[in-house]
Scaffold this motif. Structure first.
Motif, PDB file in Angstrom:
ATOM      1  N   PHE A 131       0.840  -1.199   0.000  1.00 44.15           N
ATOM      2  CA  PHE A 131       0.000   0.000   0.000  1.00 44.15           C
ATOM      3  C   PHE A 131       0.876   1.250   0.000  1.00 44.15           C
ATOM      4  CE2 PHE A 131      -2.666   3.351   1.725  1.00 44.15           C
ATOM      5  CZ  PHE A 131      -3.789   3.218   0.927  1.00 44.15           C
ATOM      6  N   TYR A 134       1.755   2.229  -3.356  1.00 45.29           N
ATOM      7  CA  TYR A 134       0.688   2.993  -4.022  1.00 45.29           C
ATOM      8  C   TYR A 134       0.782   4.476  -3.665  1.00 45.29           C
ATOM      9  CZ  TYR A 134      -3.969   5.058  -4.337  1.00 45.29           C
ATOM     10  OH  TYR A 134      -5.007   5.919  -4.564  1.00 45.29           O
ATOM     11  N   GLU A 138       1.792   7.643  -6.153  1.00 46.16           N
ATOM     12  CA  GLU A 138       0.906   8.786  -6.352  1.00 46.16           C
ATOM     13  C   GLU A 138       1.643  10.091  -6.109  1.00 46.16           C
ATOM     14  OE1 GLU A 138      -1.122   7.602  -8.151  1.00 46.16           O
ATOM     15  OE2 GLU A 138      -3.049   8.086  -7.286  1.00 46.16           O
ATOM     16  N   PHE A 165      -4.505  11.373 -16.273  1.00 49.53           N
ATOM     17  CA  PHE A 165      -5.574  10.383 -16.427  1.00 49.53           C
ATOM     18  C   PHE A 165      -4.999   8.972 -16.572  1.00 49.53           C
ATOM     19  CE2 PHE A 165      -8.789  13.694 -17.828  1.00 49.53           C
ATOM     20  CZ  PHE A 165      -9.588  13.493 -16.726  1.00 49.53           C
ATOM     21  N   ALA A 166      -3.986   8.819 -17.403  1.00 52.05           N
ATOM     22  CA  ALA A 166      -3.407   7.491 -17.608  1.00 52.05           C
ATOM     23  C   ALA A 166      -2.822   6.973 -16.293  1.00 52.05           C
ATOM     24  CB  ALA A 166      -2.318   7.560 -18.679  1.00 52.05           C
ATOM     25  N   LEU A 168      -3.526   7.802 -13.240  1.00 50.17           N
ATOM     26  CA  LEU A 168      -4.526   7.522 -12.211  1.00 50.17           C
ATOM     27  C   LEU A 168      -5.210   6.190 -12.477  1.00 50.17           C
ATOM     28  CD1 LEU A 168      -6.204  10.989 -11.640  1.00 50.17           C
ATOM     29  CD2 LEU A 168      -4.570   9.809 -10.197  1.00 50.17           C
ATOM     30  N   ALA A 169      -5.542   5.925 -13.730  1.00 54.39           N
ATOM     31  CA  ALA A 169      -6.163   4.644 -14.061  1.00 54.39           C
ATOM     32  C   ALA A 169      -5.214   3.508 -13.676  1.00 54.39           C
ATOM     33  CB  ALA A 169      -6.503   4.595 -15.547  1.00 54.39           C
ATOM     34  N   LEU A 172      -5.160   2.904  -9.878  1.00 54.23           N
ATOM     35  CA  LEU A 172      -6.323   2.235  -9.291  1.00 54.23           C
ATOM     36  C   LEU A 172      -6.333   0.753  -9.627  1.00 54.23           C
ATOM     37  CD1 LEU A 172      -9.011   4.996  -9.627  1.00 54.23           C
ATOM     38  CD2 LEU A 172      -7.877   4.173  -7.580  1.00 54.23           C
ATOM     39  N   ALA A 173      -5.864   0.385 -10.814  1.00 53.67           N
ATOM     40  CA  ALA A 173      -5.747  -1.043 -11.124  1.00 53.67           C
ATOM     41  C   ALA A 173      -4.771  -1.686 -10.144  1.00 53.67           C
ATOM     42  CB  ALA A 173      -5.278  -1.239 -12.564  1.00 53.67           C
ATOM     43  N   LEU A 175      -4.123  -0.609  -7.146  1.00 54.82           N
ATOM     44  CA  LEU A 175      -4.733  -0.627  -5.812  1.00 54.82           C
ATOM     45  C   LEU A 175      -5.743  -1.763  -5.684  1.00 54.82           C
ATOM     46  CD1 LEU A 175      -4.752   0.801  -3.104  1.00 54.82           C
ATOM     47  CD2 LEU A 175      -6.597   2.234  -3.922  1.00 54.82           C
ATOM     48  N   LEU A 176      -6.465  -2.073  -6.756  1.00 53.77           N
ATOM     49  CA  LEU A 176      -7.406  -3.196  -6.698  1.00 53.77           C
ATOM     50  C   LEU A 176      -6.638  -4.493  -6.447  1.00 53.77           C
ATOM     51  CD1 LEU A 176     -10.384  -3.930  -6.873  1.00 53.77           C
ATOM     52  CD2 LEU A 176     -10.065  -4.424  -9.289  1.00 53.77           C
ATOM     53  N   ALA A 179      -5.889  -4.577  -2.861  1.00 54.21           N
ATOM     54  CA  ALA A 179      -7.076  -4.941  -2.082  1.00 54.21           C
ATOM     55  C   ALA A 179      -7.276  -6.450  -2.081  1.00 54.21           C
ATOM     56  CB  ALA A 179      -8.314  -4.238  -2.644  1.00 54.21           C
ATOM     57  N   LEU A 180      -7.097  -7.084  -3.246  1.00 52.22           N
ATOM     58  CA  LEU A 180      -7.279  -8.541  -3.331  1.00 52.22           C
ATOM     59  C   LEU A 180      -6.220  -9.269  -2.501  1.00 52.22           C
ATOM     60  CD1 LEU A 180      -8.137  -8.987  -7.117  1.00 52.22           C
ATOM     61  CD2 LEU A 180      -9.683  -9.114  -5.180  1.00 52.22           C
ATOM     62  N   ALA A 205      -4.481 -13.330 -10.237  1.00 57.28           N
ATOM     63  CA  ALA A 205      -5.340 -12.260 -10.747  1.00 57.28           C
ATOM     64  C   ALA A 205      -4.922 -10.920 -10.157  1.00 57.28           C
ATOM     65  CB  ALA A 205      -6.798 -12.548 -10.407  1.00 57.28           C
ATOM     66  N   LEU A 209      -3.516  -7.663 -12.235  1.00 60.44           N
ATOM     67  CA  LEU A 209      -4.074  -6.308 -12.134  1.00 60.44           C
ATOM     68  C   LEU A 209      -2.976  -5.302 -11.824  1.00 60.44           C
ATOM     69  CD1 LEU A 209      -7.352  -6.783 -10.099  1.00 60.44           C
ATOM     70  CD2 LEU A 209      -7.168  -5.663 -12.324  1.00 60.44           C
TER      71      LEU A 209
ATOM     72  N   ARG B  58       0.798   3.308  10.883  1.00 63.13           N
ATOM     73  CA  ARG B  58       1.112   3.535   9.472  1.00 63.13           C
ATOM     74  C   ARG B  58       1.226   5.033   9.201  1.00 63.13           C
ATOM     75  NH1 ARG B  58       0.663  -0.919   6.176  1.00 63.13           N
ATOM     76  NH2 ARG B  58       0.475   0.438   4.387  1.00 63.13           N
TER      77      ARG B  58
ATOM     78  N   PHE C  15     -16.044  -0.665 -10.283  1.00 62.81           N
ATOM     79  CA  PHE C  15     -14.717  -0.583 -10.884  1.00 62.81           C
ATOM     80  C   PHE C  15     -14.799  -0.831 -12.391  1.00 62.81           C
ATOM     81  CE2 PHE C  15     -10.746  -2.435 -12.307  1.00 62.81           C
ATOM     82  CZ  PHE C  15      -9.789  -1.636 -11.710  1.00 62.81           C
ATOM     83  N   PHE C  22     -14.298   5.267 -18.511  1.00 64.63           N
ATOM     84  CA  PHE C  22     -13.003   5.903 -18.725  1.00 64.63           C
ATOM     85  C   PHE C  22     -12.533   5.703 -20.159  1.00 64.63           C
ATOM     86  CE2 PHE C  22      -8.591   6.763 -17.522  1.00 64.63           C
ATOM     87  CZ  PHE C  22      -8.811   7.799 -16.655  1.00 64.63           C
ATOM     88  N   PHE C  35     -13.318   8.197 -13.381  1.00 67.90           N
ATOM     89  CA  PHE C  35     -12.168   7.871 -12.533  1.00 67.90           C
ATOM     90  C   PHE C  35     -12.589   7.752 -11.073  1.00 67.90           C
ATOM     91  CE2 PHE C  35      -9.419  10.187  -9.544  1.00 67.90           C
ATOM     92  CZ  PHE C  35      -8.486   9.192  -9.313  1.00 67.90           C
ATOM     93  N   THR C  42     -12.876   0.560  -6.057  1.00 64.39           N
ATOM     94  CA  THR C  42     -11.686  -0.044  -5.460  1.00 64.39           C
ATOM     95  C   THR C  42     -11.746   0.015  -3.941  1.00 64.39           C
ATOM     96  OG1 THR C  42     -10.526   0.840  -7.367  1.00 64.39           O
ATOM     97  CG2 THR C  42      -9.182  -0.082  -5.623  1.00 64.39           C
ATOM     98  N   LEU C  46     -11.808  -2.979  -1.145  1.00 67.88           N
ATOM     99  CA  LEU C  46     -10.811  -3.028  -0.068  1.00 67.88           C
ATOM    100  C   LEU C  46     -11.469  -3.216   1.296  1.00 67.88           C
ATOM    101  CD1 LEU C  46      -7.868  -2.860   0.648  1.00 67.88           C
ATOM    102  CD2 LEU C  46      -7.937  -0.407   0.431  1.00 67.88           C
ATOM    103  N   LEU C  49     -13.633  -6.774   1.399  1.00 72.83           N
ATOM    104  CA  LEU C  49     -12.897  -8.025   1.541  1.00 72.83           C
ATOM    105  C   LEU C  49     -12.248  -8.157   2.910  1.00 72.83           C
ATOM    106  CD1 LEU C  49     -11.182  -8.535  -1.917  1.00 72.83           C
ATOM    107  CD2 LEU C  49     -13.194  -9.653  -0.979  1.00 72.83           C
TER     108      LEU C  49
END
Lengths: 483, 223, 101
Positions: A131, A134, A138, A165-166, A168-169, A172-173, A175-176, A179-180, A205, A209, B58, C15, C22, C35, C42, C46, C49
């Motif tokens: 994290f 991430y 940023e 924009f690129a 940030l997208a 987030l991918a 960050l997902l 999260a998993l 997976a 991502l 953190r 998402f 997007f 966005f 997302t 988070l 889960l």
């Protein structure tokens, strides 16, 4: 205790310098920046010294051990990259101090953004927590976007928005995926994850991502379209920072994730796909570089191509012998370093050339060969490393990659390396051909300050000499982290 | 055509991710950070676990996160060309809004203070309080109450970096006193967190408001 | 189905929807909203889960999401400032050469 001060100094200096230079103007910021660079260099050397003496370690921030707290992974690879950052960022900063006009509105915000960028990049090299990676990425992205947009003119705004924009997208991918992984394994520490992960669809997976997101941020073909405008439009020292370090930050995260989690979660299909995209990037980026009419756009597209080599790591380290994996890792890391040095030199030299001839088209360079030998010399030395000719660092890196491909019996990647070198030679000679065209009309060159040639020259010499002393960084990078 | 392709790809991605999400939700990770946070909560200096994670366990994430906010604020200022000029055309003349603002602005300031204080033992904290503070500022600006202090200038630069600076200084003192970067002195962690959060609230409010002001630039372009 | 899974699945849906938006939208403000949809999705995944069937929410996940939200707000605000200045200078609401709707 000393260790504590060194690590704290490394993190504290750029952040503190960012805040202080926000309160003072651009001119005073130059002097402050010089002091910060000296401090940063001292701390970096101290850490490298410690590393060679006692090996790498994990630094628990706030004295809270992972998984509760955040750990920094201070190992050979990370510290070598920190040293690279100190070199390249200092050169870019010194160049910017003379290259940027001090009196333009908004220029006072250059130094704060510069220092925040530096802090973020160091943070990403050392990060040991997914994290935290991430957040670090940023910080790097927003500071980089701010630097691209600094001039406030429409083309810069457009490039900055596309970039934002690129990126940030991509974040987030990523960050997902975080999260998993957190949901599945209950920890964010990369070291603990590497111990915990099991080969199943979930982890793979998540990793896919994260790689997809990082590929966007690194401008891997075919999601590279944001890079050339952003790197082409920014001020030359900023472009140098972006191409040399910022795209490497996300690439480094991909490398580290792959080396840690790839053996369990990776698949040969995925690794092959990454290698294929890398190869496509080498060919397409180099070809597009040759097609450009603008000098900085050419150098920017060259970055799209050069980034492709980094992704050859994936197929050359998956399901191969340890020796091949070691060669490939060394080759990729050495390529990362030599490209950072050479590309920063190219952009700064290009900036000096553009300053002199007054516009950014390659055809305008006619006559530059006679009047600007030093800038052109720096450009040429750096280009030797980009083309991968001996004795440059680029050559040694490619040689290691060729050996890895040879020993793994994966010929295709060797071919990609060779073709990439040839294409690079094509676009480099396009620039030189333009510079040695004799100009009929009188010369109206505006000579940039002489000292601006020192920074690209210094970095280019380092990129060139890296091949001769490659043993040293390779030795450092071989030093592992916590025992 | 393009819409069709994108829709199919999106459905495909969803089809791949849905079983993954279900699998993760049904798996048991074994180790739980949650219990670890509970056992160390007392040593963190605050009673609310989320605040403890954010500002102690953190804290490095939070430090960099505030850095991201400051970077956004800096870029906003660098693009703001409107200067200190008040923009009458952006002001509302609605009498109801004016009447409401007189009530709301003080109430919102109170609410921000309460949110800040609440953060130590229940949901709340610097960011929520800062956001309310910024909202109060937006209201002031819309109704024409004096907001010259938010125009780009030394005040704004100092204000938006104050919280970050103090946070960074405390972090460095942790390392200088031989503990670690970002480690609080054992008995002072509670008060120090409160000081940091208070200044962060002010800075976050100023950054958000500063960005709002920077976005609303009028150089005589059409509307 | 536990509430946590419901949140996570809803987040995943957001998402994917946001990502499609997007890719398809060209109006800058709509892209920015897409966005934010991706971001909210997302964050939901988070927290969803990390929520265990035994009830108690995970403070670490909540703290991460809070950090993520602040970062997303910073990015959104920065994008808005850039977009606004772009619009003031060019009078356009999209980046490509096409005419505005």
């Amino acid at each position: 205790m000393t260790l504590n001060l060194l690590v704290a100094g490394l993190l504290f200096t750029p952040l503190a310098w960012a805040v202080v230079s926000l309160l003072i103007g651009f001119r005073a910021g130059r002097w402050l920046a010089g002091a910060g660079m000296v401090l940063q260099a001292g701390v970096t050397l101290g850490l490298v010294w410690t590393l060679t003496g006692q090996g790498g370690f994990e630094y628990a921030l706030g004295d809270w051990q992972p998984p509760l707290g955040i750990g920094l992974r201070v190992d050979g690879m990370a510290l070598t990259l920190v040293l690279l950052t100190t070199l390249v960022a200092s050169a870019c900063g010194l160049h910017a101090a003379g290259y940027l006009e001090a009196d333009r509105p908004g220029q006072r915000y250059f130094w704060p953004l510069f220092w925040f960028l530096w802090a973020g990049i160091n943070g990403v090299w050392l990060a040991g927590d997914i994290f935290n990676i991430y957040v670090g990425l940023e910080l790097v992205t927003l500071a980089a976007v701010g630097l691209v947009a600094l001039s406030g003119e429409p083309p810069a705004l457009r490039a900055a928005l596309r970039y934002l924009f690129a990126a940030l997208a991509g974040s987030l991918a990523f960050l997902l995926g975080v999260a998993l992984l957190y949901g599945a394994y209950g920890t964010l520490s990369l070291r603990l994850l590497a111990e915990a992960v099991q080969a199943d669809g979930t982890g793979s997976a998540a990793l896919a991502l994260m790689f997809a997101g990082l590929a966007v941020k690194t401008a891997l073909f075919p999601v590279h379209a944001w890079l050339p405008p952003a790197h082409g439009i920014a001020h030359a020292p900023v472009s140098a920072l972006l191409s040399a370090l910022v795209v490497k930050a996300s690439a480094w995260v991909a490398i580290r994730l792959w080396l840690d989690l790839g053996p369990v979660l990776g698949s040969s299909g995925g690794a092959f796909l990454m290698g294929l995209l890398g190869t496509a990037a080498i060919v397409w980026g180099s070809w597009m570089a040759w097609c450009q009419t603008g000098l900085k756009k050419l150098v920017a597209y060259s970055s799209v191509g050069q980034v492709g080599y980094l992704f050859l790591l994936f197929p050359l380290t998956f399901a191969v012998s340890d020796r091949v994996a070691e060669l490939a890792t060394q080759g990729v890391m050495l390529h990362l370093i030599s490209h950072a040095l050479a590309k920063a030199a190219l952009f700064m030299a290009a900036g000096n050339l553009i300053w002199a001839v007054g516009d950014g088209r390659i055809v305008s360079l006619a006559g530059a060969g006679r009047h600007l030998p030093l800038s052109l010399f720096a450009f040429g030395l750096a280009a030797v490393s980009i083309m991968g000719l001996p004795p440059s660092g680029g050559f040694t890196a490619k040689w290691l990659l060729l050996q890895a491909a040879w020993q793994a019996g994966q010929w295709g990647w060797a071919l990609a390396v060779l073709v990439g070198g040839l294409l690079a030679a094509l676009y480099v000679f396009k620039v030189f051909a333009a510079c040695y065209v004799d100009k009929a009309s009188g010369d109206d060159f505006h000579y940039p300050p002489r000292r601006l040639d020192l920074m690209p020259l210094g970095l280019a010499v380092m990129a060139l000499g890296l091949g001769l002393v490659a043993g040293l960084p390779l030795h450092w990078m071989g030093i592992g982290g916590a025992p | 055509m393009k819409a069709g392709v994108v829709t199919v790809l999106a459905l495909l991605l969803g089809g791949i991710l849905a079983p993954v999400v279900v699998a993760v939700a049904s798996a048991d990770p074994g180790t739980s950070l949650h219990t670890l946070v509970q056992t160390r909560l007392e040593a963190s200096g605050v009673e609310h676990p989320v605040t403890a994670v954010l500002l102690n366990f953190r804290a490095y994430d939070t430090l960099l996160e505030i850095g991201v906010l400051v970077v956004a604020g800096i870029t906003g200022m660098s693009l703001s060309r409107a200067g200190a000029r008040a923009e009458p055309e952006l002001r509302s003349t609605n009498t109801l809004l004016h009447a409401l603002a007189r009530w709301f602005v003080p109430l919102m300031l109170l609410l921000a203070a309460w949110l800040l204080w609440a953060g130590s033992h229940r949901p709340g904290g610097a960011f929520q309080a800062g956001a309310v503070l910024a909202a109060a500022g937006v209201m002031m600006r819309l109704t024409g109450l004096p907001t010259a202090w938010i125009a780009p200038g030394p005040m704004l630069r100092l204000g938006l970096s104050a919280g970050f600076s103090v946070f960074l200084l405390v972090a460095a003192v942790g390392a200088l006193t031989g503990r670690a970067f970002l480690a609080y002195p054992p008995l002072l962690s509670g008060p120090l967190i409160l000081v940091i959060e208070t200044l962060l609230t002010l800075s976050i409010g100023m950054i958000l408001l500063g960005l709002y002001v920077a976005a609303a630039q009028r150089d005589g372009a059409d509307e | 189905m536990s509430p946590g899974l419901l949140y996570a699945l809803a987040g995943m849906l957001l998402f994917v929807m946001g990502l499609a938006g997007f890719a398809l939208l060209r109006h800058l403000l709509r892209r920015l909203m897409a966005f934010n949809l991706v971001g909210s999705g997302t964050f939901l995944v988070l927290v969803g889960l990390a929520q265990r069937p035994d009830g108690e929410p995970d403070p670490v996940a909540q703290a991460l999401v809070l950090t993520g939200i602040v970062v997303a707000i910073a990015a959104t605000a920065l994008a808005l400032v850039l977009m606004r200045r772009w619009f003031d200078l060019t009078g356009r609401t999209r980046l490509d050469g096409e005419a505005d709707e």
